[in-house]
Scaffold this motif. Structure first.
Motif, short mmCIF file in Angstrom:
data_model
loop_
_atom_site.label_atom_id
_atom_site.label_comp_id
_atom_site.label_asym_id
_atom_site.label_seq_id
_atom_site.Cartn_x
_atom_site.Cartn_y
_atom_site.Cartn_z
N ILE A 1 0.83 -1.22 0.00
CA ILE A 1 0.00 0.00 0.00
C ILE A 1 0.86 1.27 0.00
CG2 ILE A 1 -2.07 -1.06 1.00
CD1 ILE A 1 -1.21 -0.03 3.74
N SER B 1 7.26 6.42 0.45
CA SER B 1 6.87 7.82 0.22
C SER B 1 7.83 8.77 0.93
CB SER B 1 5.43 8.08 0.70
OG SER B 1 5.27 7.66 2.04
N LEU C 1 3.26 3.52 13.62
CA LEU C 1 2.82 2.75 14.78
C LEU C 1 3.67 1.50 15.00
CD1 LEU C 1 0.64 2.11 16.94
CD2 LEU C 1 -0.65 0.94 15.14
N HIS D 1 7.48 -2.21 10.91
CA HIS D 1 7.52 -1.35 9.73
C HIS D 1 8.67 -0.36 9.84
CE1 HIS D 1 2.90 -2.01 9.01
NE2 HIS D 1 3.56 -3.14 9.16
N ALA E 1 -2.14 7.36 7.11
CA ALA E 1 -2.04 6.32 8.15
C ALA E 1 -3.41 5.65 8.33
CB ALA E 1 -1.52 6.94 9.44
#
Ligand code: SAH
Ligand code: DHB
Ligand code: MG
Length: 225
Positions: free
Chosen positions: A41, A73, A92, A96, A142
Motif C-alpha cells: 500500500i 513515500s 505505529l 515497519h 495512516a
C-alpha cells in the motif's frame, strides 16, 4: 482484475516508463518492502514523483508524514528536500519502522529523517509540546479513522501557506456512500467535511486510477486568519 484496472495499470506503466526512468534506489525499496511482507500500500512510483514535485513546488524544508510503512513515500520526499531540510515521519509498528530505517540508510537519506515509533496521536502530542518550527508540507497516510484528529493536529502544526495532502480519500468511490459504516470510508468523508468546513482552508480533491485502483488525494492550503 476488472477490465478497467488492467488499462489503468498499463497506462501507469507507460507513464512511469516515459517520465521516471530507471531508479534503482526506489525499485530496491519496493522490492525490500514486498520481500519483508509489508502490505503493498505504498504510494505508486508516479504518486511518489508527485510528492517529490510537491516538495519542490512548495519549497518545503520541514515535512510531516503520518504513516511511514516501509518509508517509500518518505524517501521520495526526502530526496526532494533542499540541503538542511527535514522530515518527521510517524509509524505505529516497530516492524515497519525497522524496514523503513533500512530503506532510509540504503537511499542515503537517514540524516534528514526523524522516525517516531508509536501511535501517531501520541507522537503528535510530543511534537506539539516541543513547539518545533511549523511544517511546510504535511502528508497524511495512516489509519483512516483518525483522519479528523490528524487534520486537527496538522492545523496546530501548520503556518499560513502550509500544504496538507491526504491519501486514499476516494476508496473505489465508496466515499460517496453517506451511510457507510466502514470506518475507513467515514475517515475519507471526514477529510472532505474538515477541508470543506474550515474557514482557513482551501482545498481540492483529485481522483486517481492506476496500479492502486480507483482512489485519490485531497489537498489543501492553509490561509492566514
Ligand atoms: N506512506 C506510506 C504508506 C503508509 S501505509 C507509503 O506510501 O509508502 C499506512 C501506515 O500507517 C502503516 O504502516 C500503518 O502501520 C501505519 N499506522 C496505522 N495506524 C497508525 C497509528 N495510529 N499511528 C501511526 N501509524 C499508523
Ligand atoms: C490502504 C491504505 C493506504 O494508505 C493505501 O494507500 C491504500 C490502501 C488500506 O488500508 O487499504
Ligand atoms: Mg495511502
Amino acid at each position: 482484475m476488472a477490465g478497467n484496472e488492467k488499462i489503468w495499470t498499463a497506462v501507469d506503466r507507460y507513464a512511469a516508463g516515459s517520465l521516471l526512468g530507471s531508479d534503482p534506489v526506489m525499485e530496491d525499496i519496493l522490492e525490500r518492502n514486498r520481500g519483508s511482507g509489508l502490505p503493498a500500500i505504498d504510494v505508486s512510483p508516479l504518486q511518489g514523483k508527485f510528492l517529490d514535485l510537491m516538495v519542490r513546488m512548495c519549497g518545503a524544508r520541514h515535512i510531516l508524514e503520518i504513516g511511514t510503512l516501509g518509508g517509500y513515500s518518505t524517501v521520495w520526499m526526502a530526496r526532494a528536500l533542499p540541503a538542511g531540510g527535514r522530515i518527521v515521519t510517524l509509524e505505529l509498528e516497530e516492524r515497519h519502522a525497522r524496514i523503513a530505517r533500512r530503506n532510509f540508510a540504503a537511499a542515503g537519506v537517514s540524516d534528514r529523517i526523524e522516525l517516531h515509533v508509536g501511535p501517531a496521536l501520541s507522537s503528535l502530542e510530543r511534537l506539539g509540546e516541543a513547539r518545533a518550527d511549523p511544517f511546510d508540507l504535511i502528508f497524511i497516510d495512516a489509519d483512516k479513522p483518525n483522519n479528523r484528529r490528524y487534520l486537527e493536529w496538522a492545523m496546530r502544526l501548520a503556518r499560513p501557506g502550509t500544504v496538507i495532502i491526504c491519501d486514499n480519500v476516494i476508496r473505489d468511490g465508496a466515499v460517496i456512500e453517506a451511510d457507510s459504516r466502514d470506518a475507513s470510508v467515514e475517515g475519507a468523508r471526514d477529510v472532505f467535511s474538515f477541508f470543506g468546513g474550515h474557514r482557513r482552508l482551501e482545498a481540492t480533491a483529485l481522483q486517481t486510477v492506476g496500479e492502486k485502483g480507483h482512489d485519490g488525494f485531497a489537498m489543501a492550503i492553509v490561509n492566514g486568519d
